[in-house]
Design a protein around this motif. Structure first.
Motif, short mmCIF file in Angstrom:
data_model
loop_
_atom_site.label_atom_id
_atom_site.label_comp_id
_atom_site.label_asym_id
_atom_site.label_seq_id
_atom_site.Cartn_x
_atom_site.Cartn_y
_atom_site.Cartn_z
N GLU A 1 2.79 37.68 88.85
CA GLU A 1 3.05 37.30 87.45
C GLU A 1 1.95 37.81 86.53
O GLU A 1 2.23 38.25 85.41
N LEU A 2 0.72 37.76 87.00
CA LEU A 2 -0.39 38.29 86.18
C LEU A 2 -0.25 39.79 86.00
O LEU A 2 -0.52 40.32 84.91
N ARG A 3 0.20 40.50 87.04
CA ARG A 3 0.44 41.95 86.90
C ARG A 3 1.54 42.21 85.88
O ARG A 3 1.45 43.13 85.06
N VAL A 4 2.59 41.40 85.90
CA VAL A 4 3.69 41.55 84.93
C VAL A 4 3.17 41.32 83.51
O VAL A 4 3.51 42.07 82.59
N LEU A 5 2.32 40.30 83.35
CA LEU A 5 1.75 40.05 82.02
C LEU A 5 0.90 41.23 81.55
O LEU A 5 0.95 41.59 80.36
N ARG A 6 0.13 41.82 82.43
CA ARG A 6 -0.68 42.99 82.06
C ARG A 6 0.21 44.15 81.66
O ARG A 6 -0.08 44.86 80.69
N GLU A 7 1.29 44.35 82.39
CA GLU A 7 2.23 45.42 82.04
C GLU A 7 2.89 45.13 80.69
O GLU A 7 3.07 46.03 79.87
N ALA A 8 3.24 43.87 80.47
CA ALA A 8 3.84 43.48 79.18
C ALA A 8 2.83 43.70 78.05
O ALA A 8 3.21 44.15 76.97
N ALA A 9 1.56 43.40 78.30
CA ALA A 9 0.53 43.61 77.27
C ALA A 9 0.45 45.09 76.89
O ALA A 9 0.31 45.42 75.71
N ALA A 10 0.53 45.96 77.87
CA ALA A 10 0.50 47.40 77.59
C ALA A 10 1.70 47.82 76.75
O ALA A 10 1.57 48.62 75.80
N LEU A 11 2.86 47.26 77.07
CA LEU A 11 4.06 47.58 76.28
C LEU A 11 3.96 47.02 74.86
O LEU A 11 4.36 47.68 73.90
N MET A 12 3.42 45.83 74.73
CA MET A 12 3.24 45.23 73.39
C MET A 12 2.28 46.06 72.55
O MET A 12 2.49 46.26 71.35
N ARG A 13 1.21 46.53 73.18
CA ARG A 13 0.25 47.39 72.47
C ARG A 13 0.93 48.66 71.98
O ARG A 13 0.71 49.12 70.86
N LYS A 14 1.80 49.20 72.80
CA LYS A 14 2.56 50.41 72.43
C LYS A 14 3.42 50.15 71.20
O LYS A 14 3.47 50.96 70.27
N VAL A 15 4.08 49.00 71.16
CA VAL A 15 4.91 48.62 70.00
C VAL A 15 4.01 48.43 68.77
O VAL A 15 4.32 48.90 67.68
N ALA A 16 2.88 47.75 68.96
CA ALA A 16 1.98 47.46 67.84
C ALA A 16 1.37 48.72 67.23
O ALA A 16 1.12 48.79 66.03
N ALA B 1 -7.91 33.15 78.92
CA ALA B 1 -8.10 33.15 80.38
C ALA B 1 -7.95 31.73 80.93
O ALA B 1 -7.32 31.53 81.98
N ASP B 2 -8.48 30.74 80.22
CA ASP B 2 -8.33 29.34 80.64
C ASP B 2 -6.87 28.92 80.63
O ASP B 2 -6.40 28.25 81.55
N ALA B 3 -6.13 29.32 79.60
CA ALA B 3 -4.71 28.97 79.52
C ALA B 3 -3.94 29.62 80.67
O ALA B 3 -3.08 28.98 81.28
N LEU B 4 -4.26 30.86 80.98
CA LEU B 4 -3.60 31.54 82.10
C LEU B 4 -3.94 30.85 83.43
O LEU B 4 -3.05 30.66 84.27
N ALA B 5 -5.19 30.45 83.59
CA ALA B 5 -5.61 29.77 84.82
C ALA B 5 -4.90 28.43 84.96
O ALA B 5 -4.48 28.05 86.06
N ASP B 6 -4.77 27.71 83.85
CA ASP B 6 -4.11 26.40 83.88
C ASP B 6 -2.65 26.51 84.29
O ASP B 6 -2.08 25.56 84.84
N LEU B 7 -2.03 27.64 84.04
CA LEU B 7 -0.61 27.82 84.36
C LEU B 7 -0.38 28.26 85.80
O LEU B 7 0.75 28.36 86.25
#
Length: 146
Positions: free
Chosen positions: A129-144, A117-123
């Motif tokens: 962009e945060l919504r896109v990251l959340r969507e990407a996280a869901a897709l990554m979880r699907k792959v995993a 969370a700190d790294a995300l805040a620093d950027l």
């Protein structure tokens, strides 16, 4: 190769590299300095799934039963897990996480979440962009979980 093949390949490379770097960075965030990644993985499995036999743990972590036995021995010695004999079959023993082990898992997860969370805040990401990251996280979880 087709354009789709190229896209799949390039996406796989980018995803692998980003995942590898992020994983390496997050693994540094731990509640216990003397805990290896393998030890933490076992604690995480027990915390998530409850008591398991050594064979089940070995299978989940893709290691041999003797290797898992050594890992469990170290965790027992640290007071993070205990061996619990089966009530149905005296030859069978389960491994169960202790309160101290649960505390280590909880503290480590909190440290890792806070560091990310700190790294995300620093950027200074935008809401989009945060919504896109959340969507990407869901897709990554699907792959995993495939």
């Amino acid at each position: 190769m087709t354009d789709l093949d190229d896209l799949l390949h390039d996406t796989a490379v980018d995803l692998r590299m980003a995942t590898f770097r992020l994983t390496r960075r997050l693994r540094r965030e731990r509640a216990g300095d003397n805990l290896s990644d393998a030890h933490f993985a076992v604690l995480g499995n027990l915390n998530l799934h409850g008591r398991l036999a050594i064979g089940e743990l070995a299978q989940r972590e893709r290691v041999s039963a003797p290797t898992m036995s050594n890992t469990v021995d170290a965790l027992v010695e640290s007071g993070l897990v205990v061996r619990v004999p089966s009530e149905e079959d005296r030859r069978r023993v389960y491994i169960e996480i202790t309160g101290a082990g649960t505390s280590v898992v909880t503290a480590t997860v909190h440290k890792r979440d806070a560091a990310l969370a700190d790294a995300l805040a620093d950027l200074d990401f935008t809401d989009e962009e945060l919504r896109v990251l959340r969507e990407a996280a869901a897709l990554m979880r699907k792959v995993a979980e495939r």
